[in-house]
Scaffold this motif. Structure first.
Motif, PDB file in Angstrom:
ATOM      1  N   LYS A   9     -11.399  82.341   3.630  1.00 22.12           N
ATOM      2  CA  LYS A   9     -12.092  82.958   3.718  1.00 22.12           C
ATOM      3  C   LYS A   9     -11.307  84.446   3.501  1.00 22.12           C
ATOM      4  CE  LYS A   9     -14.107  87.069   5.140  1.00 22.12           C
ATOM      5  NZ  LYS A   9     -13.760  87.997   6.845  1.00 22.12           N
ATOM      6  N   GLY A  11     -10.931  88.732   3.984  1.00 22.32           N
ATOM      7  CA  GLY A  11     -11.358  90.033   4.347  1.00 22.32           C
ATOM      8  C   GLY A  11     -11.378  91.039   3.673  1.00 22.32           C
ATOM      9  N   GLY A  12     -12.227  92.365   3.027  1.00 27.32           N
ATOM     10  CA  GLY A  12     -11.694  93.617   3.195  1.00 27.32           C
ATOM     11  C   GLY A  12     -10.707  94.209   3.628  1.00 27.32           C
ATOM     12  N   ALA A  13      -9.655  94.453   4.711  1.00 25.95           N
ATOM     13  CA  ALA A  13      -8.403  94.128   4.561  1.00 25.95           C
ATOM     14  C   ALA A  13      -7.583  93.375   4.293  1.00 25.95           C
ATOM     15  CB  ALA A  13      -7.922  94.268   6.381  1.00 25.95           C
ATOM     16  N   GLU A 205     -21.005  93.045   7.519  1.00 22.85           N
ATOM     17  CA  GLU A 205     -19.422  92.111   7.854  1.00 22.85           C
ATOM     18  C   GLU A 205     -19.849  90.642   7.785  1.00 22.85           C
ATOM     19  OE1 GLU A 205     -16.909  92.750   9.296  1.00 22.85           O
ATOM     20  OE2 GLU A 205     -17.693  94.479   8.955  1.00 22.85           O
ATOM     21  N   LYS A 227      -6.964  87.382   9.022  1.00 22.72           N
ATOM     22  CA  LYS A 227      -7.663  88.096   9.076  1.00 22.72           C
ATOM     23  C   LYS A 227      -6.006  89.351   9.744  1.00 22.72           C
ATOM     24  CE  LYS A 227     -11.468  87.598   9.902  1.00 22.72           C
ATOM     25  NZ  LYS A 227     -12.572  88.420   9.889  1.00 22.72           N
ATOM     26  N   ASP A 228      -6.069  90.239   9.526  1.00 25.31           N
ATOM     27  CA  ASP A 228      -5.105  91.551   9.933  1.00 25.31           C
ATOM     28  C   ASP A 228      -4.301  90.514  11.376  1.00 25.31           C
ATOM     29  OD1 ASP A 228      -7.169  92.154  11.813  1.00 25.31           O
ATOM     30  OD2 ASP A 228      -6.548  94.461  10.685  1.00 25.31           O
ATOM     31  N   VAL A 229      -4.859  90.179  12.005  1.00 19.60           N
ATOM     32  CA  VAL A 229      -4.615  89.984  13.648  1.00 19.60           C
ATOM     33  C   VAL A 229      -3.952  88.507  13.744  1.00 19.60           C
ATOM     34  CG1 VAL A 229      -5.637  91.225  15.143  1.00 19.60           C
ATOM     35  CG2 VAL A 229      -6.838  89.545  13.811  1.00 19.60           C
ATOM     36  N   GLY A 231      -4.715  85.806  15.263  1.00 19.64           N
ATOM     37  CA  GLY A 231      -5.097  85.072  15.887  1.00 19.64           C
ATOM     38  C   GLY A 231      -6.019  85.077  16.424  1.00 19.64           C
ATOM     39  N   LEU A 233      -7.285  87.398  19.849  1.00 18.25           N
ATOM     40  CA  LEU A 233      -7.161  87.184  20.839  1.00 18.25           C
ATOM     41  C   LEU A 233      -7.651  87.225  21.909  1.00 18.25           C
ATOM     42  CD1 LEU A 233      -4.842  90.036  18.572  1.00 18.25           C
ATOM     43  CD2 LEU A 233      -4.241  87.940  19.649  1.00 18.25           C
ATOM     44  N   ALA A 235      -8.448  90.026  23.793  1.00 21.28           N
ATOM     45  CA  ALA A 235      -9.473  91.296  23.869  1.00 21.28           C
ATOM     46  C   ALA A 235      -8.974  91.861  22.558  1.00 21.28           C
ATOM     47  CB  ALA A 235      -9.010  92.281  24.382  1.00 21.28           C
ATOM     48  N   ASP A 236     -10.156  93.421  21.789  1.00 16.97           N
ATOM     49  CA  ASP A 236      -9.058  93.526  20.882  1.00 16.97           C
ATOM     50  C   ASP A 236      -7.841  94.397  20.961  1.00 16.97           C
ATOM     51  OD1 ASP A 236      -9.206  95.421  18.437  1.00 16.97           O
ATOM     52  OD2 ASP A 236     -11.429  95.683  18.363  1.00 16.97           O
ATOM     53  N   ARG A 238      -7.592  96.758  18.656  1.00 17.76           N
ATOM     54  CA  ARG A 238      -7.686  97.891  18.645  1.00 17.76           C
ATOM     55  C   ARG A 238      -7.861  98.718  20.673  1.00 17.76           C
ATOM     56  NH1 ARG A 238     -10.394  98.459  13.410  1.00 17.76           N
ATOM     57  NH2 ARG A 238      -9.212  96.152  12.393  1.00 17.76           N
ATOM     58  N   LYS A 263     -15.220  91.060  17.199  1.00 19.52           N
ATOM     59  CA  LYS A 263     -15.081  91.474  16.339  1.00 19.52           C
ATOM     60  C   LYS A 263     -14.746  90.433  15.058  1.00 19.52           C
ATOM     61  CE  LYS A 263     -18.424  94.888  15.662  1.00 19.52           C
ATOM     62  NZ  LYS A 263     -18.785  94.754  17.511  1.00 19.52           N
ATOM     63  N   VAL A 264     -13.828  89.657  15.166  1.00 16.58           N
ATOM     64  CA  VAL A 264     -12.714  89.117  14.804  1.00 16.58           C
ATOM     65  C   VAL A 264     -13.480  87.575  14.003  1.00 16.58           C
ATOM     66  CG1 VAL A 264     -12.086  87.504  16.552  1.00 16.58           C
ATOM     67  CG2 VAL A 264     -10.555  88.283  14.630  1.00 16.58           C
TER      68      VAL A 264
HETATM   69  P1  ADP Z   1     -12.147  91.247   7.507  1.00 14.56           P
HETATM   70  O1  ADP Z   1     -11.011  91.912   6.931  1.00 14.56           O
HETATM   71  O2  ADP Z   1     -12.339  89.851   7.703  1.00 14.56           O
HETATM   72  O3  ADP Z   1     -13.215  92.127   7.825  1.00 14.56           O
HETATM   73  P2  ADP Z   1     -12.234  92.282  10.700  1.00 14.56           P
HETATM   74  O4  ADP Z   1     -11.193  93.581  10.424  1.00 14.56           O
HETATM   75  O5  ADP Z   1     -14.073  92.556  10.363  1.00 14.56           O
HETATM   76  O6  ADP Z   1     -11.567  91.348   9.576  1.00 14.56           O
HETATM   77  O7  ADP Z   1     -12.024  91.899  11.940  1.00 14.56           O
HETATM   78  C1  ADP Z   1     -10.184  91.693  12.435  1.00 14.56           C
HETATM   79  C2  ADP Z   1     -10.183  92.716  13.217  1.00 14.56           C
HETATM   80  O8  ADP Z   1     -11.444  92.001  14.508  1.00 14.56           O
HETATM   81  C3  ADP Z   1      -9.630  93.330  13.686  1.00 14.56           C
HETATM   82  O9  ADP Z   1      -8.152  93.666  13.118  1.00 14.56           O
HETATM   83  C4  ADP Z   1      -9.204  92.953  16.166  1.00 14.56           C
HETATM   84  O10 ADP Z   1      -9.120  94.440  15.645  1.00 14.56           O
HETATM   85  C5  ADP Z   1     -10.441  93.291  15.478  1.00 14.56           C
HETATM   86  N1  ADP Z   1     -11.080  92.347  16.991  1.00 14.56           N
HETATM   87  C6  ADP Z   1     -12.091  92.220  18.040  1.00 14.56           C
HETATM   88  N2  ADP Z   1     -11.855  91.528  18.926  1.00 14.56           N
HETATM   89  C7  ADP Z   1     -10.535  90.605  18.651  1.00 14.56           C
HETATM   90  C8  ADP Z   1     -10.269  89.904  19.777  1.00 14.56           C
HETATM   91  N3  ADP Z   1     -10.988  89.141  20.403  1.00 14.56           N
HETATM   92  N4  ADP Z   1      -8.974  88.910  19.023  1.00 14.56           N
HETATM   93  C9  ADP Z   1      -8.785  89.408  17.949  1.00 14.56           C
HETATM   94  N5  ADP Z   1      -9.016  90.314  17.040  1.00 14.56           N
HETATM   95  C10 ADP Z   1      -9.642  91.742  17.290  1.00 14.56           C
END
Ligand code: ADP
Ligand code: ASP
Ligand code: MG
Length: 438
Positions: A9, A11-13, A205, A227-229, A231, A233, A235-236, A238, A263-264
């Motif tokens: 999958k 996502g938008g980013a 989402e 994703k843009d992270v 894995g 983490l 915590a978020d 951001r 939100k990941v």
């Molecule tokens: P998608 O591109 O699939 O829509 P999202 O933007 O919804 O992806 O999810 C990725 C984002 O989730 C990350 O950029 C990060 O800011 C956020 N996020 C929130 N909690 C976490 C976490 N525990 N670990 C990693 N990312 C997290």
């Protein structure tokens, strides 16, 4: 024998512009010998932009067309960087937008939610057409699949509930043979359809969830969300510094964290995977060689503290008007109303004559709830709050989280989870005398 099926999958980013789509194609090029079903979201923040089109149209505001034109233009700019101007994809995308233009020419539909789904779904329809066409252009054979031919939902617009037996049957009959032909099959996240063939969406989402639905129906070997992270983490990133990646996670831990705001991953994603023991990888589309996070049930349950923050919370303080206890029969009648107005309750506490609920403050649901129980209960609503959930808490982490906040409700569950509903300490403006001495 056919290859085991994998589900990816994006996502938008990950597909927000031409460079991002090229990057996705580079990632997929490494997997072109495998049988992969690819799910994509709308590009970048297109769903938010389309929501604005719906709002304008609902108000009878002519700017709905301008807003849609801007969205179209953004897609054409991206396509202009990926394709020759004569490529068929321009017609395909144009035809999809035309359907929305027709909808905008009509009077706004009585049901906002129905209208929302018909318009907002165009984001995924066009992004999937663009990405599939680009993969084909890059010699990665890709068949486009309309997710609405597979995912059957009920008639609850904006929150369609999957009708599993039909969805499984359609997936086996339509999607699986396409995958077995070889090459990639690419479809849309977030959207489904009713039995009368009206488009529905699965909730904001929701594309991660779509990938899990397909994984379940196809008995996938594994599923990967890019994703843009790096894995999952602790915590978020951001919102917090010093976060670290979790290499492995159990389904249980993942579902708890995502339900309360990590939100990941969309919270509905885990159940279908857990039910068939399909492992989930969360990997980075920015550094695809990284190991990411592996989520399955064969993982030991020792974790560092993890924090999830859910914004947009409301605290409802409910008390009986006649000083009767909030006991059995009151509780059951309150829960009936909660179910009727579809309040999502994240935390609750009760005393003799009062009951506190922390809920997602969506639309006017909290107000409708208060209005429906007004005869017997007094309800005070406090808005713009945060719900902080800490798994495997340590005292210093909790102290840090409480600083600068007023804690309105707090609860510890089995020593493993602490939840608190908080608001910011108001900043008091102090007066200073800047005038010179007289
Ligand atoms: P998608 O591109 O699939 O829509 P999202 O933007 O919804 O992806 O999810 C990725 C984002 O989730 C990350 O950029 C990060 O800011 C956020 N996020 C929130 N909690 C976490 C976490 N525990 N670990 C990693 N990312 C997290
Ligand atoms: N495009 C939809 C949204 O932004 C679905 C998704 O991205 O998962 O909500
Ligand atoms: Mg998203």
């Amino acid at each position: 024998m056919s290859h085991p099926i994998r589900v990816f999958k994006f996502g938008g980013a990950s597909i927000k512009d031409a460079a991002a789509i090229k990057n996705v194609a580079d990632i997929l090029n490494q997997y072109k010998e495998e049988s992969i079903l690819i799910v994509v979201s709308a590009m970048g923040k297109m769903t938010n932009a389309l929501e604005e089109v719906v709002e304008a149209h609902a108000k009878g505001d002519a700017t709905a067309f301008d807003k849609l034109n801007k969205i179209k233009q953004q897609h054409y700019t991206t396509m202009g960087m990926l394709f020759d101007e004569k490529d068929d994809v321009f017609n395909l995308v144009n035809d999809t937008f035309v359907e929305i233009e027709w909808a905008l020419e009509e009077e706004p539909h009585d049901s906002y939610d129905y209208m929302y789904d018909q318009i907002v779904s165009v984001g995924e329809l066009v992004s999937s057409k663009i990405v599939a066409a680009y993969l084909n252009k890059q010699k990665m054979s890709t068949q486009w699949l309309d997710a609405r031919d597979i995912i059957l939902t009920d008639n609850i617009y904006r929150e369609g509930w999957v009708q599993w037996p039909d969805t499984i049957e359609r997936c086996n009959r339509i999607a699986e043979p396409m995958i077995n032909k070889g090459g990639f099959v690419l479809t849309q996240g977030f959207i489904g359809s009713t039995s009368e063939n009206f488009t529905t969406t699965l909730g904001r989402e929701g594309s991660d969830y779509t990938a899990a639905i397909f994984s379940y129906c196809l008995d996938a070997k594994d599923m990967t969300i890019w994703k843009d992270v790096p894995g999952v983490l602790t915590a978020d990133p951001r919102k917090f510094d010093n976060v670290s990646k979790l290499d492995r996670l159990s389904y249980k831990e993942a579902i708890e964290m995502t339900y309360y705001g990590a939100k990941v991953i969309h919270p509905k994603t885990i159940k279908p995977l857990q039910n068939k023991s399909i492992p989930l990888y969360v990997k980075s589309f920015i550094a695809p060689e990284g190991s990411g996070t592996y989520i399955s049930d064969e993982v030991d349950d020792t974790y560092p503290p993890m924090v999830a923050v859910e914004d947009g919370q409301a605290l409802l303080q409910i008390s009986t008007r006649d000083f009767s206890f909030v006991a059995e029969h009151h509780i059951s009648s309150l829960f009936n109303v909660i179910a009727n107005v579809r309040l999502q309750v994240n935390m609750m506490q009760n005393s003799a004559i009062s009951f506190s609920l922390c809920v997602n403050d969506i639309d006017d649901r909290a107000d409708r709830f208060a209005a429906q129980i007004e005869k017997d209960f007094k309800v005070m609503i406090e808005r713009d709050l945060e719900l902080i959930t800490v798994r495997h808490p340590l005292d210093n982490v909790l102290t840090n989280l409480r600083s600068g906040k007023i804690v309105l409700l707090e609860e510890k569950i089995k020593g493993r989870t602490v939840q608190m509903v908080v608001k910011d300490v108001p900043v008091i403006r102090r007066k200073i005398n800047t005038r010179e001495k007289e």
